[in-house]
Motif scaffolding. Structure first.
Motif, mmCIF file in Angstrom:
data_model
loop_
_atom_site.group_PDB
_atom_site.id
_atom_site.type_symbol
_atom_site.label_atom_id
_atom_site.label_comp_id
_atom_site.label_asym_id
_atom_site.label_seq_id
_atom_site.Cartn_x
_atom_site.Cartn_y
_atom_site.Cartn_z
ATOM 1 N N UNK A 1 -31.240 -57.368 16.505
ATOM 2 C CA UNK A 1 -32.340 -56.599 16.465
ATOM 3 C C UNK A 1 -32.192 -55.280 15.701
ATOM 4 N N UNK A 2 -33.089 -55.006 14.814
ATOM 5 C CA UNK A 2 -33.138 -53.786 14.008
ATOM 6 C C UNK A 2 -34.226 -52.738 14.047
ATOM 7 N N UNK A 3 -33.669 -51.427 14.277
ATOM 8 C CA UNK A 3 -34.697 -50.650 14.152
ATOM 9 C C UNK A 3 -34.619 -49.608 13.048
ATOM 10 N N UNK A 4 -35.842 -49.126 12.488
ATOM 11 C CA UNK A 4 -36.021 -48.345 11.355
ATOM 12 C C UNK A 4 -36.945 -47.236 11.880
ATOM 13 N N UNK A 5 -36.225 -46.164 11.592
ATOM 14 C CA UNK A 5 -36.941 -44.905 11.910
ATOM 15 C C UNK A 5 -36.861 -43.869 10.624
ATOM 16 N N UNK A 6 -38.259 -43.826 10.225
ATOM 17 C CA UNK A 6 -38.740 -42.806 9.000
ATOM 18 C C UNK A 6 -38.590 -41.485 9.524
ATOM 19 N N UNK A 7 -38.283 -40.483 8.592
ATOM 20 C CA UNK A 7 -38.599 -39.087 8.780
ATOM 21 C C UNK A 7 -38.963 -38.459 7.360
ATOM 22 N N UNK A 8 -39.435 -37.119 7.660
ATOM 23 C CA UNK A 8 -39.482 -36.484 6.315
ATOM 24 C C UNK A 8 -40.925 -36.341 5.586
ATOM 25 N N UNK A 9 -42.040 -36.963 6.508
ATOM 26 C CA UNK A 9 -43.316 -36.584 5.805
ATOM 27 C C UNK A 9 -43.798 -35.258 6.093
#
Length: 121
Positions: A1-9
Protein backbone atom coordinates in the motif's frame (compact mmCIF):
# COMPACT_ATOMS: atom_id res chain seq x y z
CA UNK A 1 0.00 0.00 0.00
CA UNK A 2 1.22 3.49 -0.83
CA UNK A 3 0.19 6.84 0.51
CA UNK A 4 1.11 10.13 -1.10
CA UNK A 5 0.55 13.37 0.78
CA UNK A 6 0.98 16.72 -0.92
CA UNK A 7 1.59 20.02 0.80
CA UNK A 8 2.61 23.56 -0.08
CA UNK A 9 -0.29 24.86 -2.10
CA UNK A 10 -1.80 28.27 -1.53
CA UNK A 11 -2.71 31.65 -2.94
CA UNK A 12 -0.05 33.67 -4.72
CA UNK A 13 0.02 36.68 -7.01
CA UNK A 14 1.01 36.51 -10.66
CA UNK A 15 4.77 36.22 -10.91
CA UNK A 16 5.09 34.66 -7.49
CA UNK A 17 6.48 31.31 -6.43
CA UNK A 18 5.34 28.22 -4.56
CA UNK A 19 6.97 24.92 -3.75
CA UNK A 20 4.85 21.79 -3.58
CA UNK A 21 6.03 18.71 -1.73
CA UNK A 22 4.85 15.13 -1.84
CA UNK A 23 5.77 12.63 0.85
CA UNK A 24 5.44 8.93 0.12
CA UNK A 25 4.91 6.17 2.64
CA UNK A 26 4.42 2.45 2.36
CA UNK A 27 5.95 0.62 -0.57
CA UNK A 28 9.36 1.66 -1.89
CA UNK A 29 8.80 3.77 -5.02
CA UNK A 30 12.42 4.34 -5.97
CA UNK A 31 12.10 2.20 -9.10
CA UNK A 32 9.02 3.95 -10.40
CA UNK A 33 8.14 7.14 -12.19
CA UNK A 34 6.65 9.88 -10.08
CA UNK A 35 4.75 12.76 -11.55
CA UNK A 36 2.81 15.92 -10.94
CA UNK A 37 -0.55 16.48 -12.60
CA UNK A 38 -3.03 19.31 -12.24
CA UNK A 39 -6.71 19.81 -12.77
CA UNK A 40 -8.43 23.15 -13.22
CA UNK A 41 -12.20 23.53 -12.75
CA UNK A 42 -14.08 22.15 -15.71
CA UNK A 43 -10.96 20.75 -17.33
CA UNK A 44 -9.35 17.36 -17.58
CA UNK A 45 -6.42 16.39 -15.42
CA UNK A 46 -3.21 17.26 -17.24
CA UNK A 47 0.42 16.28 -16.98
CA UNK A 48 2.83 18.82 -15.48
CA UNK A 49 6.13 17.03 -14.82
CA UNK A 50 7.55 13.59 -14.19
CA UNK A 51 10.75 12.08 -12.88
CA UNK A 52 12.24 8.70 -13.59
CA UNK A 53 12.91 6.31 -10.74
CA UNK A 54 16.42 7.63 -10.21
CA UNK A 55 15.34 11.23 -10.68
CA UNK A 56 17.97 11.75 -13.35
CA UNK A 57 15.43 12.13 -16.14
CA UNK A 58 12.79 14.77 -15.70
CA UNK A 59 10.23 15.88 -18.26
CA UNK A 60 7.92 18.88 -18.29
CA UNK A 61 4.78 20.10 -19.95
CA UNK A 62 5.84 22.69 -22.52
CA UNK A 63 4.01 25.56 -20.87
CA UNK A 64 5.87 25.13 -17.57
CA UNK A 65 9.38 24.57 -18.93
CA UNK A 66 11.78 27.13 -17.55
CA UNK A 67 9.37 28.05 -14.75
CA UNK A 68 8.83 24.79 -12.85
CA UNK A 69 11.49 22.48 -11.48
CA UNK A 70 10.75 18.98 -10.25
CA UNK A 71 13.12 17.13 -7.98
CA UNK A 72 13.13 13.80 -6.26
CA UNK A 73 14.86 12.48 -3.15
CA UNK A 74 14.48 8.73 -2.86
CA UNK A 75 16.27 8.60 0.47
CA UNK A 76 13.69 10.96 1.97
CA UNK A 77 10.92 9.51 -0.19
CA UNK A 78 9.83 12.92 -1.35
CA UNK A 79 9.29 14.76 -4.60
CA UNK A 80 8.92 18.48 -4.96
CA UNK A 81 7.78 20.96 -7.56
CA UNK A 82 9.31 24.41 -7.42
CA UNK A 83 7.02 26.77 -9.32
CA UNK A 84 8.25 30.21 -10.31
CA UNK A 85 6.80 33.01 -12.42
CA UNK A 86 3.32 31.69 -11.73
CA UNK A 87 0.48 32.69 -14.03
CA UNK A 88 -3.29 32.68 -13.49
CA UNK A 89 -3.54 29.76 -15.91
CA UNK A 90 -1.48 27.69 -13.46
CA UNK A 91 -4.42 27.78 -11.05
CA UNK A 92 -5.50 24.20 -10.37
CA UNK A 93 -5.49 21.38 -7.90
CA UNK A 94 -2.06 19.77 -8.13
CA UNK A 95 -1.69 16.03 -7.61
CA UNK A 96 1.31 13.87 -6.93
CA UNK A 97 1.20 10.48 -8.64
CA UNK A 98 3.39 7.40 -8.67
CA UNK A 99 4.02 4.20 -10.59
CA UNK A 100 2.75 5.10 -14.01
CA UNK A 101 3.93 5.55 -17.57
CA UNK A 102 4.75 8.75 -19.36
CA UNK A 103 2.32 11.60 -19.31
CA UNK A 104 -0.89 9.58 -19.12
CA UNK A 105 -2.76 10.03 -15.87
CA UNK A 106 -4.75 6.83 -16.19
CA UNK A 107 -1.57 4.74 -16.06
CA UNK A 108 -0.58 5.98 -12.58
CA UNK A 109 -1.51 3.64 -9.76
CA UNK A 110 -1.13 5.91 -6.75
CA UNK A 111 -2.39 9.43 -6.15
CA UNK A 112 -2.29 12.02 -3.44
CA UNK A 113 -5.34 13.96 -2.32
CA UNK A 114 -4.27 17.11 -4.15
CA UNK A 115 -3.32 20.60 -3.08
CA UNK A 116 -4.89 23.80 -4.36
CA UNK A 117 -2.77 26.39 -6.12
CA UNK A 118 -4.45 29.70 -6.89
CA UNK A 119 -2.68 32.44 -8.81
CA UNK A 120 -4.38 35.82 -8.67
CA UNK A 121 -4.06 38.33 -11.49
Amino acid sequence: QVQLVESGGGLVQTGGSLTLSCAASGRDLSGYNMAWFRQAPGKEREFVARASGSGRNIYYKDSVKGRFTMSRDNAKRTVSLQMNSLKPEDTAVYYCAAAGYGDVATTYNYWGQGTQVTVSS
